[in-house]
Motif scaffolding. Structure first.
Motif, mmCIF file in Angstrom:
data_model
loop_
_atom_site.group_PDB
_atom_site.id
_atom_site.type_symbol
_atom_site.label_atom_id
_atom_site.label_comp_id
_atom_site.label_asym_id
_atom_site.label_seq_id
_atom_site.Cartn_x
_atom_site.Cartn_y
_atom_site.Cartn_z
ATOM 1 N N ASP A 90 0.996 -1.082 -0.002
ATOM 2 C CA ASP A 90 -0.049 -0.054 -0.011
ATOM 3 C C ASP A 90 0.980 1.307 0.024
ATOM 4 N N GLY A 91 2.190 1.264 0.392
ATOM 5 C CA GLY A 91 2.904 2.449 0.336
ATOM 6 C C GLY A 91 2.507 3.119 1.522
ATOM 7 N N VAL A 92 2.854 4.484 1.306
ATOM 8 C CA VAL A 92 2.341 5.589 2.288
ATOM 9 C C VAL A 92 0.878 6.088 1.726
ATOM 10 N N GLN A 93 -0.183 5.947 2.782
ATOM 11 C CA GLN A 93 -1.380 6.227 2.482
ATOM 12 C C GLN A 93 -1.791 7.348 3.470
ATOM 13 N N PRO A 94 -2.259 8.307 3.345
ATOM 14 C CA PRO A 94 -2.953 9.248 4.436
ATOM 15 C C PRO A 94 -4.290 8.484 4.728
ATOM 16 N N LYS A 100 0.211 11.834 7.380
ATOM 17 C CA LYS A 100 1.649 11.186 7.461
ATOM 18 C C LYS A 100 2.572 12.387 7.482
ATOM 19 N N THR A 101 2.112 13.413 8.313
ATOM 20 C CA THR A 101 3.258 14.398 8.369
ATOM 21 C C THR A 101 3.947 14.148 9.644
ATOM 22 N N VAL A 102 5.117 14.696 9.955
ATOM 23 C CA VAL A 102 5.773 14.801 11.484
ATOM 24 C C VAL A 102 6.010 16.387 11.707
ATOM 25 N N THR A 103 5.764 16.541 12.785
ATOM 26 C CA THR A 103 6.186 17.996 13.527
ATOM 27 C C THR A 103 7.434 17.868 14.182
ATOM 28 N N LEU A 104 8.649 18.598 13.236
ATOM 29 C CA LEU A 104 10.011 18.597 13.883
ATOM 30 C C LEU A 104 10.185 20.097 14.238
ATOM 31 N N SER A 105 11.061 20.306 15.119
ATOM 32 C CA SER A 105 11.610 21.327 15.780
ATOM 33 C C SER A 105 12.608 21.279 15.666
ATOM 34 N N LEU A 106 13.718 22.402 15.202
ATOM 35 C CA LEU A 106 15.340 22.307 15.194
ATOM 36 C C LEU A 106 15.706 23.549 16.178
ATOM 37 N N LYS A 123 5.524 21.447 10.246
ATOM 38 C CA LYS A 123 5.248 20.037 9.813
ATOM 39 C C LYS A 123 5.933 19.855 8.719
ATOM 40 N N CYS A 124 6.156 18.417 8.315
ATOM 41 C CA CYS A 124 6.804 17.925 7.238
ATOM 42 C C CYS A 124 6.424 16.359 6.701
ATOM 43 N N PHE A 125 6.824 16.291 5.514
ATOM 44 C CA PHE A 125 6.851 14.872 5.233
ATOM 45 C C PHE A 125 8.114 14.506 5.045
ATOM 46 N N ILE A 126 8.462 13.036 5.575
ATOM 47 C CA ILE A 126 9.846 12.361 5.334
ATOM 48 C C ILE A 126 9.750 11.969 3.996
ATOM 49 N N THR A 127 10.804 12.504 3.121
ATOM 50 C CA THR A 127 10.849 12.463 1.739
ATOM 51 C C THR A 127 11.811 11.351 1.334
#
Length: 161
Positions: A90-94, A100-106, A123-127
């Protein structure tokens, strides 16, 4: 007046809404770019531009390890990798509850303090994700991400870098 110079020891990365910095992050980088729109017209002798759409991307290297008292790799690297590497066909399916986003803070914090002085949250997608092992090296995972939407300007602590 003293000048504050940041180094790698000041860098932090947070995953999701956690107030604890992600463990075992070796490095991270963040890139911002701006697309330009060509607004030159006939008769112009030089090109003219207007600002277009912003784009934010980045990457991180995170050590892969197994937390004490667990039977499977439950760590920050595996948390991020699981957003991209899926079993089955199925792969990445929302879904309706998970886009399927991730919240990151740098962030940068003075001398490893808990409260970062400078922070970027998004918010980002791991690509892309890769994991590798070499003789004499710690197993690490490299991830790349693309920000979706803008940067979060409502920081809970610190100022936007």
């Amino acid at each position: 007046m003293a000048t504050r110079i940041y180094s790698g020891k000041d860098g932090l990365m947070y995953i999701g809404t956690s107030t604890a910095a992600a463990a075992k992050v070796r490095s991270w980088q963040f890139q911002a770019s701006l697309g330009l729109l060509d607004i030159s017209t006939l008769g112009d002798k030089v090109k003219q531009y207007a600002p277009g759409v912003q784009d934010f991307t980045g990457s991180a290297t995170i050590l892969y390890y197994q937390k004490s008292g667990t039977t499977s790799p439950v760590n920050d690297a595996s948390t991020l990798i699981k957003n991209l590497i899926k079993g089955g066909t199925d792969g990445v399916q929302p879904t309706s509850t998970d886009d399927k986003t991730v919240t990151l803070s740098l962030a940068f914090a003075a001398d490893g303090t808990v409260s970062p002085e400078r922070r970027i949250k998004f918010k980002c997608f791991i690509t892309s994700a890769s994991i590798g092992a070499s003789v004499g090296e710690v197993v690490s995972a490299d991830i790349s991400f693309t920000v979706t939407g803008g940067l979060d300007g409502t920081q809970t602590s610190g100022t936007v870098i």
